[in-house]
Design a protein around this motif. Sequence first.
Motif, PDB file in Angstrom:
ATOM      1  N   ARG A  58       0.916  -1.270  -0.007  1.00 22.91           N
ATOM      2  CA  ARG A  58      -0.084   0.005   0.134  1.00 22.91           C
ATOM      3  C   ARG A  58       0.719   1.338   0.240  1.00 22.91           C
ATOM      4  NH1 ARG A  58      -5.161  -1.338   0.222  1.00 22.91           N
ATOM      5  NH2 ARG A  58      -5.954  -3.045   1.462  1.00 22.91           N
ATOM      6  N   VAL A  59       1.894   1.123   0.698  1.00 26.13           N
ATOM      7  CA  VAL A  59       3.105   2.415   0.711  1.00 26.13           C
ATOM      8  C   VAL A  59       3.430   2.510  -0.775  1.00 26.13           C
ATOM      9  CG1 VAL A  59       5.353   3.176   1.068  1.00 26.13           C
ATOM     10  CG2 VAL A  59       3.511   2.098   3.028  1.00 26.13           C
ATOM     11  N   GLN A  60       3.635   1.388  -1.328  1.00 23.16           N
ATOM     12  CA  GLN A  60       4.163   1.499  -3.063  1.00 23.16           C
ATOM     13  C   GLN A  60       2.954   2.146  -3.929  1.00 23.16           C
ATOM     14  OE1 GLN A  60       5.481  -2.703  -2.892  1.00 23.16           O
ATOM     15  NE2 GLN A  60       7.219  -1.849  -4.035  1.00 23.16           N
ATOM     16  N   LEU A  61       1.756   1.620  -3.462  1.00 22.91           N
ATOM     17  CA  LEU A  61       0.664   2.239  -4.363  1.00 22.91           C
ATOM     18  C   LEU A  61       0.477   3.994  -4.029  1.00 22.91           C
ATOM     19  CD1 LEU A  61      -2.015  -0.551  -4.328  1.00 22.91           C
ATOM     20  CD2 LEU A  61      -1.107   0.532  -6.308  1.00 22.91           C
ATOM     21  N   SER A  62       0.783   4.132  -2.852  1.00 23.72           N
ATOM     22  CA  SER A  62       0.719   5.533  -2.656  1.00 23.72           C
ATOM     23  C   SER A  62       1.631   6.316  -3.254  1.00 23.72           C
ATOM     24  CB  SER A  62       0.751   5.798  -1.111  1.00 23.72           C
ATOM     25  OG  SER A  62       2.279   5.857  -0.517  1.00 23.72           O
ATOM     26  N   ARG A  63       2.751   5.759  -3.750  1.00 25.48           N
ATOM     27  CA  ARG A  63       3.786   6.327  -4.297  1.00 25.48           C
ATOM     28  C   ARG A  63       3.780   6.275  -5.889  1.00 25.48           C
ATOM     29  NH1 ARG A  63       8.495   4.385  -0.038  1.00 25.48           N
ATOM     30  NH2 ARG A  63       8.045   5.670   1.669  1.00 25.48           N
ATOM     31  N   HIS A  64       2.829   5.524  -6.397  1.00 30.84           N
ATOM     32  CA  HIS A  64       2.612   5.126  -7.689  1.00 30.84           C
ATOM     33  C   HIS A  64       2.844   6.442  -8.484  1.00 30.84           C
ATOM     34  CE1 HIS A  64       1.719   3.474 -11.650  1.00 30.84           C
ATOM     35  NE2 HIS A  64       1.776   2.150 -10.806  1.00 30.84           N
ATOM     36  N   PRO A  65       3.740   6.500  -9.803  1.00 26.97           N
ATOM     37  CA  PRO A  65       3.949   7.756 -10.429  1.00 26.97           C
ATOM     38  C   PRO A  65       2.628   8.117 -11.309  1.00 26.97           C
ATOM     39  CG  PRO A  65       5.331   5.786 -11.566  1.00 26.97           C
ATOM     40  CD  PRO A  65       4.668   5.253 -10.007  1.00 26.97           C
ATOM     41  N   ASN A  66       1.983   7.032 -11.444  1.00 30.95           N
ATOM     42  CA  ASN A  66       0.654   7.516 -12.236  1.00 30.95           C
ATOM     43  C   ASN A  66      -0.629   8.172 -11.380  1.00 30.95           C
ATOM     44  OD1 ASN A  66       1.654   4.839 -14.018  1.00 30.95           O
ATOM     45  ND2 ASN A  66       1.484   7.101 -14.860  1.00 30.95           N
ATOM     46  N   ARG A  67      -0.360   7.834 -10.099  1.00 35.28           N
ATOM     47  CA  ARG A  67      -1.208   8.167  -8.976  1.00 35.28           C
ATOM     48  C   ARG A  67      -1.687   9.809  -9.003  1.00 35.28           C
ATOM     49  NH1 ARG A  67      -3.450   5.827  -4.515  1.00 35.28           N
ATOM     50  NH2 ARG A  67      -4.470   7.358  -2.909  1.00 35.28           N
ATOM     51  N   PRO A  68      -3.025  10.205  -8.964  1.00 34.19           N
ATOM     52  CA  PRO A  68      -3.347  11.648  -8.903  1.00 34.19           C
ATOM     53  C   PRO A  68      -2.565  12.323  -7.824  1.00 34.19           C
ATOM     54  CG  PRO A  68      -5.315  10.168  -9.101  1.00 34.19           C
ATOM     55  CD  PRO A  68      -4.263   9.348  -8.843  1.00 34.19           C
ATOM     56  N   TYR A  69      -1.946  13.571  -8.250  1.00 36.04           N
ATOM     57  CA  TYR A  69      -1.629  14.369  -6.900  1.00 36.04           C
ATOM     58  C   TYR A  69      -2.581  15.288  -6.891  1.00 36.04           C
ATOM     59  CZ  TYR A  69       3.009  12.270  -8.225  1.00 36.04           C
ATOM     60  OH  TYR A  69       4.146  11.364  -8.313  1.00 36.04           O
ATOM     61  N   THR A  70      -1.976  16.097  -5.830  1.00 33.49           N
ATOM     62  CA  THR A  70      -2.844  17.284  -5.058  1.00 33.49           C
ATOM     63  C   THR A  70      -3.784  17.908  -6.257  1.00 33.49           C
ATOM     64  OG1 THR A  70      -1.919  17.378  -3.073  1.00 33.49           O
ATOM     65  CG2 THR A  70      -3.201  19.132  -3.584  1.00 33.49           C
ATOM     66  N   MET A  71      -2.844  18.665  -7.168  1.00 35.85           N
ATOM     67  CA  MET A  71      -3.237  19.473  -8.375  1.00 35.85           C
ATOM     68  C   MET A  71      -4.230  18.783  -9.288  1.00 35.85           C
ATOM     69  SD  MET A  71      -2.531  22.508  -7.900  1.00 35.85           S
ATOM     70  CE  MET A  71      -3.243  23.395  -9.168  1.00 35.85           C
ATOM     71  N   ASP A  72      -4.067  17.602  -9.298  1.00 31.76           N
ATOM     72  CA  ASP A  72      -4.982  16.667 -10.046  1.00 31.76           C
ATOM     73  C   ASP A  72      -6.302  16.733  -9.581  1.00 31.76           C
ATOM     74  OD1 ASP A  72      -3.199  15.943 -12.155  1.00 31.76           O
ATOM     75  OD2 ASP A  72      -2.221  14.315 -10.722  1.00 31.76           O
ATOM     76  N   VAL A 194      -7.794  15.718   3.802  1.00 31.79           N
ATOM     77  CA  VAL A 194      -7.824  14.466   2.875  1.00 31.79           C
ATOM     78  C   VAL A 194      -6.287  13.858   2.723  1.00 31.79           C
ATOM     79  CG1 VAL A 194      -8.928  13.206   0.967  1.00 31.79           C
ATOM     80  CG2 VAL A 194     -10.014  14.770   2.101  1.00 31.79           C
ATOM     81  N   ILE A 195      -6.080  12.545   3.128  1.00 30.55           N
ATOM     82  CA  ILE A 195      -4.550  12.155   2.761  1.00 30.55           C
ATOM     83  C   ILE A 195      -4.866  11.362   1.483  1.00 30.55           C
ATOM     84  CG2 ILE A 195      -2.731  10.453   3.534  1.00 30.55           C
ATOM     85  CD1 ILE A 195      -4.050  10.914   6.386  1.00 30.55           C
ATOM     86  N   VAL A 196      -4.213  12.041   0.411  1.00 30.39           N
ATOM     87  CA  VAL A 196      -4.531  11.540  -1.047  1.00 30.39           C
ATOM     88  C   VAL A 196      -3.259  10.853  -1.553  1.00 30.39           C
ATOM     89  CG1 VAL A 196      -6.029  13.386  -1.730  1.00 30.39           C
ATOM     90  CG2 VAL A 196      -3.636  13.700  -1.958  1.00 30.39           C
ATOM     91  N   GLY A 197      -2.120  10.655  -0.892  1.00 28.91           N
ATOM     92  CA  GLY A 197      -0.842  10.044  -0.979  1.00 28.91           C
ATOM     93  C   GLY A 197      -0.066   9.527   0.214  1.00 28.91           C
ATOM     94  N   GLU A 198       1.070  10.208   0.473  1.00 26.33           N
ATOM     95  CA  GLU A 198       1.739  10.016   1.656  1.00 26.33           C
ATOM     96  C   GLU A 198       1.367  10.888   2.756  1.00 26.33           C
ATOM     97  OE1 GLU A 198       6.244   8.573   0.791  1.00 26.33           O
ATOM     98  OE2 GLU A 198       5.735   9.780  -1.069  1.00 26.33           O
ATOM     99  N   GLY A 199       1.336  10.436   4.006  1.00 29.11           N
ATOM    100  CA  GLY A 199       1.172  11.187   4.916  1.00 29.11           C
ATOM    101  C   GLY A 199       2.228  11.014   6.122  1.00 29.11           C
ATOM    102  N   ALA A 200       3.290  11.680   5.824  1.00 33.55           N
ATOM    103  CA  ALA A 200       4.454  11.379   6.692  1.00 33.55           C
ATOM    104  C   ALA A 200       4.729  12.408   7.796  1.00 33.55           C
ATOM    105  CB  ALA A 200       5.692  11.073   5.669  1.00 33.55           C
ATOM    106  N   SER A 201       4.763  11.982   9.007  1.00 34.65           N
ATOM    107  CA  SER A 201       5.408  12.671  10.140  1.00 34.65           C
ATOM    108  C   SER A 201       4.854  14.233  10.298  1.00 34.65           C
ATOM    109  CB  SER A 201       6.876  12.960   9.743  1.00 34.65           C
ATOM    110  OG  SER A 201       7.565  13.671  10.888  1.00 34.65           O
ATOM    111  N   GLY A 202       5.555  15.068  10.770  1.00 36.14           N
ATOM    112  CA  GLY A 202       4.979  16.555  10.896  1.00 36.14           C
ATOM    113  C   GLY A 202       4.857  17.039   9.621  1.00 36.14           C
ATOM    114  N   GLY A 203       5.447  16.886   8.678  1.00 38.13           N
ATOM    115  CA  GLY A 203       5.080  17.396   7.163  1.00 38.13           C
ATOM    116  C   GLY A 203       3.406  17.348   6.794  1.00 38.13           C
ATOM    117  N   ALA A 204       3.227  16.067   7.314  1.00 36.57           N
ATOM    118  CA  ALA A 204       1.478  15.905   7.195  1.00 36.57           C
ATOM    119  C   ALA A 204       0.788  16.616   8.138  1.00 36.57           C
ATOM    120  CB  ALA A 204       1.214  14.567   7.004  1.00 36.57           C
TER     121      ALA A 204
END
Length: 317
Positions: A58-72, A194-204
């Motif tokens: 699931r971590v790998q899927l969250s980083r998939h290069p084709n996954r929609p990013y925030t601006m998408d 909404v967490i749309v991809g990675e939600g890491a540490s204080g950055g998230a």
Amino acid sequence: MEYLDFELPIKELEDQLDKCQIIGQESDVDVSSTCKQIEQKLEETKKEIYKNLTAWQRVQLSRHPNRPYTMDHVRALCGETFLELFGDRGVKDDKAMIGGLGKINGQSFMIVGQQKGYNTKTRQYRNFGMANPEGYRKALRLMKMAEKFGIPVLTLIDTPGAYPGLEAEERGQGEAIARNILEMIRLKVPIISVIVGEGASGGALGIGVGDRVLMMENTWYSVISPESCSSILWKSWEYKEQAAEALKLTSADMKRQKLVDDIIPEPLGGAHYDRDTTFKTVEEYVMKAFNELKDLSTEELVAQRMDKYSKMGEYNE
């Protein structure tokens, strides 16, 4: 389409299906039954793979290069109504943190989120989605503006963490994130995260304090990434899969621990397989959360938010 290592059986079947269809088009041979068999096998294989995903997958899927990013997501949700706003009025504009006004289903929102790049050039431009202090200060400026005009806030989280560079620390990275957490807790308008991809540490967490926190199905949310956890505990990145399991960072784990409010389902294979369905589902969940919050008074809103976060975790006095 790019495939992850555990998706290779799917790639093989899709290649077989393509070849079968080409043979049918270029010759008089009837291959329809063979194609149907491959399609059936492909569907069964997809279901088998995606219903048994490990935490690391699931971590790998969250980083998939084709996954929609925030601006998408922003373009799909707001269309032409989105007006991007820039700068923290102190240092500069942080390209890793985007923000602005937009309408979703006729309702105005102040939207803030981390943006990653699509290729090497844009990844460098966006600093790989890792915001500097000025990014968090820009986010706070926009949220305070939303509070002034009574506009709800929507944050879209997708970051490997806040930028850990020397310059960021010199400009007060820790203080900027802590300030955001403090101010978001007492913000007088609804906040939906909404967490749309990675939600890491204080950055998230710097934009993740919300009345409703939603996680997309194939995302993760944790104090540290599996690779960093592995390097600290085992002095090597080789144990990242064990670290991912131990961290309990998947959407199901977060929901079970009552750290997020709901899970947004994704199409079979992940958000990148069917973007239109993904965007529609995200919109439904965002508007559902907003409708639950819109009639609360300012006092009720802030009190419920504070109560929600004060109940998190276990401790002894």
